[in-house]
Design a protein around this motif. Structure first.
Motif, PDB file in Angstrom:
ATOM      1  N   PRO A 179       0.808  -1.230   0.000  1.00 14.37           N
ATOM      2  CA  PRO A 179       0.000   0.000   0.000  1.00 14.37           C
ATOM      3  C   PRO A 179       0.834   1.269   0.000  1.00 14.37           C
ATOM      4  O   PRO A 179       0.331   2.347  -0.291  1.00 14.37           O
ATOM      5  N   SER A 180       2.142   1.158   0.345  1.00 12.70           N
ATOM      6  CA  SER A 180       2.981   2.358   0.377  1.00 12.70           C
ATOM      7  C   SER A 180       3.364   2.825  -1.022  1.00 12.70           C
ATOM      8  O   SER A 180       3.821   3.947  -1.201  1.00 12.70           O
ATOM      9  N   GLN A 181       3.206   1.953  -2.012  1.00  8.62           N
ATOM     10  CA  GLN A 181       3.535   2.307  -3.386  1.00  8.62           C
ATOM     11  C   GLN A 181       2.249   2.546  -4.173  1.00  8.62           C
ATOM     12  O   GLN A 181       1.354   1.701  -4.184  1.00  8.62           O
ATOM     13  N   THR A 182       2.176   3.717  -4.782  1.00 12.01           N
ATOM     14  CA  THR A 182       0.982   4.036  -5.577  1.00 12.01           C
ATOM     15  C   THR A 182       0.986   3.305  -6.911  1.00 12.01           C
ATOM     16  O   THR A 182      -0.066   3.015  -7.464  1.00 12.01           O
ATOM     17  N   SER A 183       2.169   3.010  -7.441  1.00 15.73           N
ATOM     18  CA  SER A 183       2.263   2.281  -8.704  1.00 15.73           C
ATOM     19  C   SER A 183       3.609   1.577  -8.788  1.00 15.73           C
ATOM     20  O   SER A 183       4.573   1.963  -8.121  1.00 15.73           O
ATOM     21  N   ARG A 184       3.652   0.552  -9.601  1.00 13.88           N
ATOM     22  CA  ARG A 184       4.888  -0.206  -9.795  1.00 13.88           C
ATOM     23  C   ARG A 184       5.111  -0.409 -11.290  1.00 13.88           C
ATOM     24  O   ARG A 184       4.213  -0.843 -12.011  1.00 13.88           O
ATOM     25  N   LYS A 185       6.310  -0.058 -11.739  1.00 16.94           N
ATOM     26  CA  LYS A 185       6.629  -0.170 -13.154  1.00 16.94           C
ATOM     27  C   LYS A 185       6.768  -1.636 -13.545  1.00 16.94           C
ATOM     28  O   LYS A 185       7.465  -2.402 -12.895  1.00 16.94           O
ATOM     29  N   LEU A 186       6.083  -2.000 -14.634  1.00 20.63           N
ATOM     30  CA  LEU A 186       6.144  -3.373 -15.131  1.00 20.63           C
ATOM     31  C   LEU A 186       7.072  -3.522 -16.330  1.00 20.63           C
ATOM     32  O   LEU A 186       7.565  -4.609 -16.600  1.00 20.63           O
ATOM     33  N   GLY A 187       7.293  -2.444 -17.051  1.00 18.28           N
ATOM     34  CA  GLY A 187       8.167  -2.513 -18.217  1.00 18.28           C
ATOM     35  C   GLY A 187       7.587  -1.752 -19.395  1.00 18.28           C
ATOM     36  O   GLY A 187       6.532  -1.117 -19.302  1.00 18.28           O
ATOM     37  N   LYS A 188       8.280  -1.828 -20.513  1.00 19.57           N
ATOM     38  CA  LYS A 188       7.847  -1.130 -21.718  1.00 19.57           C
ATOM     39  C   LYS A 188       6.991  -2.037 -22.583  1.00 19.57           C
ATOM     40  O   LYS A 188       7.122  -3.257 -22.560  1.00 19.57           O
ATOM     41  N   PHE A 189       6.125  -1.404 -23.350  1.00 26.78           N
ATOM     42  CA  PHE A 189       5.185  -2.154 -24.182  1.00 26.78           C
ATOM     43  C   PHE A 189       5.123  -1.514 -25.560  1.00 26.78           C
ATOM     44  O   PHE A 189       4.975  -0.291 -25.686  1.00 26.78           O
ATOM     45  N   ASN A 190       5.258  -2.333 -26.605  1.00 26.36           N
ATOM     46  CA  ASN A 190       5.195  -1.841 -27.976  1.00 26.36           C
ATOM     47  C   ASN A 190       3.801  -2.076 -28.538  1.00 26.36           C
ATOM     48  O   ASN A 190       3.231  -3.152 -28.365  1.00 26.36           O
ATOM     49  N   THR A 191       3.266  -1.074 -29.199  1.00 24.48           N
ATOM     50  CA  THR A 191       1.875  -1.147 -29.665  1.00 24.48           C
ATOM     51  C   THR A 191       1.745  -1.382 -31.165  1.00 24.48           C
ATOM     52  O   THR A 191       0.706  -1.098 -31.746  1.00 24.48           O
ATOM     53  N   GLY A 192       2.801  -1.882 -31.813  1.00 21.68           N
ATOM     54  CA  GLY A 192       2.675  -2.245 -33.221  1.00 21.68           C
ATOM     55  C   GLY A 192       3.428  -1.326 -34.154  1.00 21.68           C
ATOM     56  O   GLY A 192       4.252  -0.505 -33.739  1.00 21.68           O
ATOM     57  N   VAL A 193       3.140  -1.464 -35.448  1.00 16.31           N
ATOM     58  CA  VAL A 193       3.837  -0.706 -36.484  1.00 16.31           C
ATOM     59  C   VAL A 193       2.821  -0.005 -37.376  1.00 16.31           C
ATOM     60  O   VAL A 193       1.627  -0.308 -37.352  1.00 16.31           O
ATOM     61  N   TYR A 194       3.327   0.926 -38.179  1.00 12.43           N
ATOM     62  CA  TYR A 194       2.479   1.618 -39.146  1.00 12.43           C
ATOM     63  C   TYR A 194       3.317   2.004 -40.354  1.00 12.43           C
ATOM     64  O   TYR A 194       4.555   2.083 -40.268  1.00 12.43           O
ATOM     65  N   ALA A 195       2.657   2.215 -41.477  1.00 12.56           N
ATOM     66  CA  ALA A 195       3.336   2.654 -42.699  1.00 12.56           C
ATOM     67  C   ALA A 195       3.542   4.158 -42.612  1.00 12.56           C
ATOM     68  O   ALA A 195       2.585   4.931 -42.716  1.00 12.56           O
ATOM     69  N   GLU A 196       4.789   4.561 -42.408  1.00 12.35           N
ATOM     70  CA  GLU A 196       5.069   5.978 -42.171  1.00 12.35           C
ATOM     71  C   GLU A 196       4.977   6.803 -43.451  1.00 12.35           C
ATOM     72  O   GLU A 196       4.324   7.841 -43.494  1.00 12.35           O
ATOM     73  N   GLU A 197       5.644   6.354 -44.518  1.00 13.63           N
ATOM     74  CA  GLU A 197       5.657   7.120 -45.758  1.00 13.63           C
ATOM     75  C   GLU A 197       6.104   6.231 -46.907  1.00 13.63           C
ATOM     76  O   GLU A 197       6.568   5.105 -46.706  1.00 13.63           O
ATOM     77  N   SER A 198       5.948   6.751 -48.107  1.00  6.92           N
ATOM     78  CA  SER A 198       6.432   6.083 -49.312  1.00  6.92           C
ATOM     79  C   SER A 198       7.501   6.967 -49.939  1.00  6.92           C
ATOM     80  O   SER A 198       7.259   8.150 -50.195  1.00  6.92           O
TER      81      SER A 198
END
Length: 293
Positions: A57-76
């Motif tokens: 209860p003394s910690q309001t949040s705990r870091k779990l790690g980084k998360f990648n949300t995918g890819v996208y087509a940036e440009e042609s």
């Protein structure tokens, strides 16, 4: 769970765009002066995942790690490397052979560009390799640029592009062939020579675009400037470029590499599709079976 579903879906859309780009290149394999397009993919920014609360209860949040949300087509990105030249023997066919150099202001030496025509200096600034284009004017009077030098002469003597646009000289004036100039030749600098061997003083307008990656495709091998104030100048004798009459420039698409990329895009699409199907079955089981308990 749904995060993985969204990631797989973004991957499917990206590979679909990649597939469309490659098939466009393959379809224009035999198009005169066509410049291949590369689809650039980039991952979405990573996000930091934290658990709010928890056993301590003394910690309001705990870091779990980084998360990648995918890819996208940036440009042609268009590749402006020269295609192979093919001899036709027609006096109205032209190919532009050029290798315009740019001096690095820091070193005074010519810049060594990569395959895409870019150079990134030590400060991270991007320098583009200038590219040459035939200058034409469309039916609305707007100036356009093309590498397709397959021209024709109209009944009134106007030199027209394959798309029917007026071919311009180095004064942005439409080229009209009259008298002995109808049986013309063109020297390496683009000057029109009449049937008597005399120079007419009229040159094919070869525009040198300092940042060709800023050009926008309009179809039929025609480009326009994205920025009307972009740096464009006409080729001179001091530039490392020449005109070859009786030749046309082919497409710069590599068919072997295109087929490899096409298969890679299809496999990546199918992989993401299976992941979506897996999540669909998992959610179905969660709703229909686990939800009953």
């Amino acid at each position: 769970m749904l995060r993985g579903l969204y990631t797989a879906a973004s991957g499917m859309m990206t590979q679909e765009q990649r597939h469309n780009t490659v098939t466009q290149n393959i379809a224009n394999l035999n198009t005169t002066g066509y410049k291949a397009v590369n689809s650039v993919q980039r991952s979405f920014p990573e996000v930091l995942v934290s658990m709010i609360g928890g056993n301590d209860p003394s910690q309001t949040s705990r870091k779990l790690g980084k998360f990648n949300t995918g890819v996208y087509a940036e440009e042609s990105i268009s590749l402006y490397t020269e295609g192979a030249l093919r001899e036709t023997g027609k006096s109205t066919d032209f190919a532009l052979v050029s290798s315009f150099s740019v001096e690095n202001p820091a070193t005074g030496e010519n810049v060594a560009f990569d395959a895409s025509g870019r150079y990134v200096d030590e400060n991270g600034d991007v320098i583009y390799r200038p590219e040459g284009f035939f200058t034409v004017r469309n039916e609305n009077g707007d100036i356009r640029y093309t590498r397709n030098g397959s021209f024709r002469v109209s009944p009134d003597g106007s030199l027209l592009s394959e798309a029917g646009y007026q071919v311009l000289d180095n004064n942005n004036t439409p080229i009209v062939l009259t008298g002995s100039a109808r049986n013309f030749t063109v020297d390496e600098q683009g000057q029109i020579i009449d049937a008597d061997g005399n120079g007419t003083g009229t040159y094919l307008g070869i525009s040198i675009v300092s940042e060709p990656h800023g050009l926008i495709r309009e179809g039929n091998g025609v480009f326009r400037m994205n920025d009307p104030d972009g740096e464009v100048r006409f080729m001179t004798a001091a530039d490392n470029g020449e005109i070859r009459q009786g030749f046309i420039e082919g497409s710069n698409v590599d068919p072997t590499q295109s087929m490899v990329e096409l298969n890679a895009a299809l496999r990546a699409y199918e992989t993401n599709q299976r992941i979506v199907q897996y999540y669909d079955k998992t959610l179905e089981k969660a709703v229909n079976e686990i939800g009953r308990v």
